[in-house]
Design a protein around this motif. Structure first.
Motif, PDB file in Angstrom:
ATOM      1  N   GLN A  51       0.826  -1.198   0.000  1.00 37.86           N
ATOM      2  CA  GLN A  51       0.000   0.000   0.000  1.00 37.86           C
ATOM      3  C   GLN A  51       0.866   1.257   0.000  1.00 37.86           C
ATOM      4  O   GLN A  51       0.606   2.201  -0.740  1.00 37.86           O
ATOM      5  CB  GLN A  51      -0.904   0.011   1.228  1.00 37.86           C
ATOM      6  CG  GLN A  51      -1.823   1.235   1.293  1.00 37.86           C
ATOM      7  CD  GLN A  51      -2.763   1.157   2.478  1.00 37.86           C
ATOM      8  OE1 GLN A  51      -2.974   0.078   3.021  1.00 37.86           O
ATOM      9  NE2 GLN A  51      -3.308   2.283   2.855  1.00 37.86           N
ATOM     10  N   ARG A  52       1.914   1.256   0.817  1.00 34.20           N
ATOM     11  CA  ARG A  52       2.778   2.422   0.850  1.00 34.20           C
ATOM     12  C   ARG A  52       3.456   2.650  -0.494  1.00 34.20           C
ATOM     13  O   ARG A  52       3.642   3.770  -0.919  1.00 34.20           O
ATOM     14  CB  ARG A  52       3.830   2.244   1.945  1.00 34.20           C
ATOM     15  CG  ARG A  52       3.293   2.519   3.355  1.00 34.20           C
ATOM     16  CD  ARG A  52       4.436   2.650   4.338  1.00 34.20           C
ATOM     17  NE  ARG A  52       5.152   1.390   4.523  1.00 34.20           N
ATOM     18  CZ  ARG A  52       4.831   0.500   5.454  1.00 34.20           C
ATOM     19  NH1 ARG A  52       3.800   0.710   6.258  1.00 34.20           N
ATOM     20  NH2 ARG A  52       5.515  -0.629   5.577  1.00 34.20           N
ATOM     21  N   GLU A  53       3.766   1.561  -1.168  1.00 34.04           N
ATOM     22  CA  GLU A  53       4.429   1.692  -2.466  1.00 34.04           C
ATOM     23  C   GLU A  53       3.499   2.331  -3.480  1.00 34.04           C
ATOM     24  O   GLU A  53       3.883   3.211  -4.233  1.00 34.04           O
ATOM     25  CB  GLU A  53       4.871   0.312  -2.954  1.00 34.04           C
ATOM     26  CG  GLU A  53       5.592   0.363  -4.308  1.00 34.04           C
ATOM     27  CD  GLU A  53       6.001  -1.015  -4.768  1.00 34.04           C
ATOM     28  OE1 GLU A  53       6.295  -1.150  -5.963  1.00 34.04           O
ATOM     29  OE2 GLU A  53       6.028  -1.941  -3.940  1.00 34.04           O
TER      30      GLU A  53
ATOM     31  N   ASP B  56      -3.173   0.949  -9.774  1.00 34.66           N
ATOM     32  CA  ASP B  56      -2.769   0.720  -8.392  1.00 34.66           C
ATOM     33  C   ASP B  56      -3.753  -0.186  -7.666  1.00 34.66           C
ATOM     34  O   ASP B  56      -3.361  -1.096  -6.922  1.00 34.66           O
ATOM     35  CB  ASP B  56      -2.657   2.049  -7.638  1.00 34.66           C
ATOM     36  CG  ASP B  56      -1.547   2.938  -8.181  1.00 34.66           C
ATOM     37  OD1 ASP B  56      -0.544   2.401  -8.658  1.00 34.66           O
ATOM     38  OD2 ASP B  56      -1.715   4.168  -8.123  1.00 34.66           O
ATOM     39  N   VAL B  57      -5.042   0.068  -7.869  1.00 36.54           N
ATOM     40  CA  VAL B  57      -6.072  -0.749  -7.217  1.00 36.54           C
ATOM     41  C   VAL B  57      -5.997  -2.185  -7.711  1.00 36.54           C
ATOM     42  O   VAL B  57      -6.069  -3.143  -6.934  1.00 36.54           O
ATOM     43  CB  VAL B  57      -7.470  -0.156  -7.453  1.00 36.54           C
ATOM     44  CG1 VAL B  57      -8.543  -1.048  -6.826  1.00 36.54           C
ATOM     45  CG2 VAL B  57      -7.561   1.251  -6.886  1.00 36.54           C
ATOM     46  N   ALA B  58      -5.842  -2.346  -9.025  1.00 39.42           N
ATOM     47  CA  ALA B  58      -5.762  -3.687  -9.599  1.00 39.42           C
ATOM     48  C   ALA B  58      -4.556  -4.443  -9.037  1.00 39.42           C
ATOM     49  O   ALA B  58      -4.637  -5.630  -8.690  1.00 39.42           O
ATOM     50  CB  ALA B  58      -5.675  -3.597 -11.118  1.00 39.42           C
TER      51      ALA B  58
ATOM     52  N   ARG C 166     -10.678   1.543  -1.062  1.00 34.36           N
ATOM     53  CA  ARG C 166     -10.794   2.334   0.162  1.00 34.36           C
ATOM     54  C   ARG C 166      -9.426   2.601   0.779  1.00 34.36           C
ATOM     55  O   ARG C 166      -9.130   3.710   1.226  1.00 34.36           O
ATOM     56  CB  ARG C 166     -11.703   1.618   1.170  1.00 34.36           C
ATOM     57  CG  ARG C 166     -13.196   1.734   0.866  1.00 34.36           C
ATOM     58  CD  ARG C 166     -14.031   1.233   2.035  1.00 34.36           C
ATOM     59  NE  ARG C 166     -13.912  -0.205   2.238  1.00 34.36           N
ATOM     60  CZ  ARG C 166     -14.697  -1.109   1.659  1.00 34.36           C
ATOM     61  NH1 ARG C 166     -15.665  -0.724   0.829  1.00 34.36           N
ATOM     62  NH2 ARG C 166     -14.535  -2.395   1.889  1.00 34.36           N
ATOM     63  N   ARG C 167      -8.583   1.576   0.807  1.00 35.64           N
ATOM     64  CA  ARG C 167      -7.272   1.730   1.417  1.00 35.64           C
ATOM     65  C   ARG C 167      -6.397   2.721   0.649  1.00 35.64           C
ATOM     66  O   ARG C 167      -5.569   3.429   1.224  1.00 35.64           O
ATOM     67  CB  ARG C 167      -6.575   0.375   1.514  1.00 35.64           C
ATOM     68  CG  ARG C 167      -7.243  -0.556   2.537  1.00 35.64           C
ATOM     69  CD  ARG C 167      -6.578  -1.915   2.579  1.00 35.64           C
ATOM     70  NE  ARG C 167      -5.193  -1.829   3.040  1.00 35.64           N
ATOM     71  CZ  ARG C 167      -4.434  -2.902   3.271  1.00 35.64           C
ATOM     72  NH1 ARG C 167      -4.931  -4.122   3.075  1.00 35.64           N
ATOM     73  NH2 ARG C 167      -3.198  -2.759   3.696  1.00 35.64           N
TER      74      ARG C 167
END
Length: 349
Positions: free
Chosen positions: A10-12, A29-31, A64-65
């Protein structure tokens, strides 16, 4: 069963840009975080039925994240109509800005677009609040902003932006500007040709020195007139009352002044009122020039000489900039993206 990947991933995907701003999360990014294809992400966030419920929930959790916002602008590129433009105005009580808004609304209506208007009240915090909201609701944003580019970028979420009254060289976003230098030169030249050598400025830009003050100083310097801070008075309130207070201070500090340029027409009207109270006749003892071209300038006595800005054209040009961004074209720059003030001579100067 796949699961949403951990905090390191997630941070990446939410890594910041080199300038310190966090880039907007993309569908890619989500995928990547959810371990699915971009097509699956699209089906999940657009609530399409042809997707496994568990997969949909995993995608939505990833979105969401990442604080992922589906791009309405991108969808607008592939469908006709349905375009919404946000318009951020600093002061709807100032008659200048409703005229600009009218130009935006007229040009948008001709294209079948909708416009959402937000009054920022010249408050940088409200500007950010407006962008936070409009980045979810609008395909593009047009507006006046006190915040700098970096702050605007952090709150835009990737939505295209057209900044009003900044030149293309003053911002990295698309812009529509006013050629303040050309306008101020015309106003000062008119006063000099009328015999004035002691010309003051009632400035309204608290960020000293602002574009109008710089243009005024350049113009007076070119004409060999005195240039120092004592010839400029700041009027933080851009109103008739603000102009009255500013003119009273200028007369006290520079009683020899014979002409004054107002930051806008409201300040200039205030200057006329203050001059009368001080026993100065306008234009015999004091010439007054505004900078806006509001219709009220024709109604005051004496009628106000002003540098007229075509405010509706300003709004129309901003919509044209949005249209170019939507079609993938480069935004207008140079003279095509500027409105040049025209000198309108009336009784006050």
């Amino acid at each position: 069963m796949h699961s949403v990947r951990g905090d390191d991933q997630q941070r990446e995907t939410r890594a910041g840009r080199a300038d310190g701003t966090r880039r907007r999360a993309t569908i890619h990014d989500v995928a990547q975080l959810a371990g699915v294809s971009r097509q699956t992400v699209s089906r999940a966030v657009n609530d399409k039925g042809e997707i496994d419920p568990a997969t949909k929930e995993r995608v939505l959790e990833a979105a969401r994240r990442l604080d992922y916002r589906p791009s309405r602008f991108a969808r607008g590129l592939v469908r006709k109509g349905g375009v919404t433009t946000g318009l951020v105005i600093p002061d709807l009580m100032n008659p200048f800005f409703p005229e600009v808004a009218a130009g935006v609304l007229e040009a948008a209506e001709q294209r079948g677009w909708q416009v959402v208007v937000w009054d920022s009240r010249t408050d940088p915090a409200r500007e950010c609040e407006a962008l936070d909201m409009l980045s979810h609701q609008a395909d593009a944003v047009i507006g006046y902003f006190k915040n700098g580019d970096d702050v605007l970028a952090r709150h835009l979420g990737g939505v295209p932006l057209v900044v009003l009254e900044r030149g293309p060289q003053q911002t990295r976003f698309a812009a529509v500007g006013i050629d303040v230098a050309a306008g101020m030169e015309r106003g000062v030249a008119h006063l000099v040709a009328s015999g004035h050598r002691a010309i003051g400025l009632l400035d309204g830009d608290a960020e000293s020195p602002g574009p109008r003050r710089l243009a005024f100083e350049d113009a007076t310097r070119r004409h060999g007139l005195p240039v120092d801070a004592s010839w400029t008075v700041l009027c933080p309130e851009h109103s008739v009352t603000g102009g009255e207070a500013g003119m009273a201070r200028l007369l006290a500090e520079r009683p020899e002044v014979t002409a004054v340029v107002g930051f806008n027409d409201l300040i200039a009207v205030g200057a006329i009122r203050a001059a009368r109270r001080a026993g100065r006749r306008v234009p015999d003892d004091l010439a007054v020039v505004g900078f806006d071209g509001l219709s009220l300038g024709e109604l005051v006595e004496p009628a106000l000489t002003t540098l007229h800005i075509d405010k509706r054209r300003l709004g129309r040009l901003a919509v044209e900039q949005v249209a170019r961004l939507r079609s993938g074209e480069d935004p207008l720059t140079g003279p095509d993206a500027w409105v040049v003030p025209e000198l309108v001579i009336r009784a006050s100067a």
